[in-house]
Design a protein around this motif. Structure first.
Motif, short mmCIF file in Angstrom:
data_model
loop_
_atom_site.label_atom_id
_atom_site.label_comp_id
_atom_site.label_asym_id
_atom_site.label_seq_id
_atom_site.Cartn_x
_atom_site.Cartn_y
_atom_site.Cartn_z
N MET A 45 -1.66 5.78 -29.90
CA MET A 45 -1.62 4.39 -29.42
C MET A 45 -0.85 4.30 -28.10
N LYS A 46 0.22 5.06 -27.99
CA LYS A 46 1.00 5.06 -26.75
C LYS A 46 0.17 5.62 -25.60
N ALA A 47 -0.57 6.68 -25.87
CA ALA A 47 -1.44 7.27 -24.84
C ALA A 47 -2.51 6.28 -24.40
N THR A 48 -3.06 5.55 -25.35
CA THR A 48 -4.06 4.54 -25.04
C THR A 48 -3.48 3.44 -24.16
N GLU A 49 -2.27 3.00 -24.48
CA GLU A 49 -1.60 1.98 -23.67
C GLU A 49 -1.38 2.48 -22.24
N LEU A 50 -0.97 3.75 -22.10
CA LEU A 50 -0.78 4.31 -20.77
C LEU A 50 -2.08 4.32 -19.98
N LEU A 51 -3.16 4.69 -20.65
CA LEU A 51 -4.47 4.71 -19.98
C LEU A 51 -4.89 3.31 -19.55
N GLU A 52 -4.66 2.33 -20.41
CA GLU A 52 -5.03 0.96 -20.07
C GLU A 52 -4.22 0.47 -18.88
N THR A 53 -2.96 0.83 -18.82
CA THR A 53 -2.11 0.44 -17.70
C THR A 53 -2.63 1.07 -16.41
N ILE A 54 -3.01 2.32 -16.48
CA ILE A 54 -3.54 3.01 -15.30
C ILE A 54 -4.84 2.37 -14.85
N GLU A 55 -5.72 2.09 -15.81
CA GLU A 55 -7.01 1.48 -15.48
C GLU A 55 -6.83 0.09 -14.87
N GLU A 56 -5.88 -0.69 -15.39
CA GLU A 56 -5.62 -2.01 -14.83
C GLU A 56 -5.11 -1.89 -13.40
N GLY A 57 -4.25 -0.93 -13.15
CA GLY A 57 -3.74 -0.71 -11.80
C GLY A 57 -4.83 -0.27 -10.86
N ASP A 58 -5.72 0.62 -11.32
CA ASP A 58 -6.83 1.07 -10.50
C ASP A 58 -7.78 -0.08 -10.19
N HIS A 59 -8.00 -0.94 -11.18
CA HIS A 59 -8.90 -2.09 -11.00
C HIS A 59 -8.31 -3.06 -9.97
N ALA A 60 -7.02 -3.30 -10.06
CA ALA A 60 -6.36 -4.21 -9.11
C ALA A 60 -6.42 -3.64 -7.70
N GLU A 61 -6.22 -2.34 -7.55
CA GLU A 61 -6.29 -1.70 -6.23
C GLU A 61 -7.70 -1.80 -5.67
N SER A 62 -8.71 -1.63 -6.50
CA SER A 62 -10.09 -1.72 -6.05
C SER A 62 -10.42 -3.12 -5.56
N GLU A 63 -9.90 -4.13 -6.27
CA GLU A 63 -10.15 -5.51 -5.85
C GLU A 63 -9.48 -5.80 -4.52
N GLU A 64 -8.26 -5.28 -4.31
CA GLU A 64 -7.57 -5.50 -3.05
C GLU A 64 -8.30 -4.82 -1.91
#
Length: 67
Positions: A45-64
Motif C-alpha cells: 500500500m505504501k508503494a502504491t501511494e508513492l506511485l500515485e504521488t509520482i503520477e500526480e506530480g508528473d501529471h501536474a508538470e505535463s499540464e504546466e
C-alpha cells in the motif's frame, strides 16, 4: 523520480524480498507468517501511494508544460 523516492521503493522491495524468503521456510509458525503477510500488504500500500504521488506530480508538470 527523486532519490528519496527511489530509496523508499528500494527499501520496500528489499523488505518484501526478506519477507518472501522468510515465509518460504517450512518451520515458520502460522502466526508469524500472518504477521509478515500483514506487513507485506502495508508495504504494498505504501508503494502504491508513492506511485500515485509520482503520477500526480508528473501529471501536474505535463499540464504546466502544455500552457
Amino acid at each position: 523520480m527523486d532519490e528519496q523516492t527511489r530509496r523508499s521503493f528500494t527499501d520496500i522491495r528489499d523488505r518484501l524480498d526478506e519477507i518472501a524468503n522468510q515465509v518460504r521456510g517450512d518451520d515458520m509458525p502460522l502466526d508469524a507468517a500472518l504477521d509478515l503477510y500483514d506487513e507485506a500488504v502495508k508495504l504494498g500500500m505504501k508503494a502504491t501511494e508513492l506511485l500515485e504521488t509520482i503520477e500526480e506530480g508528473d501529471h501536474a508538470e505535463s499540464e504546466e508544460e502544455a500552457r
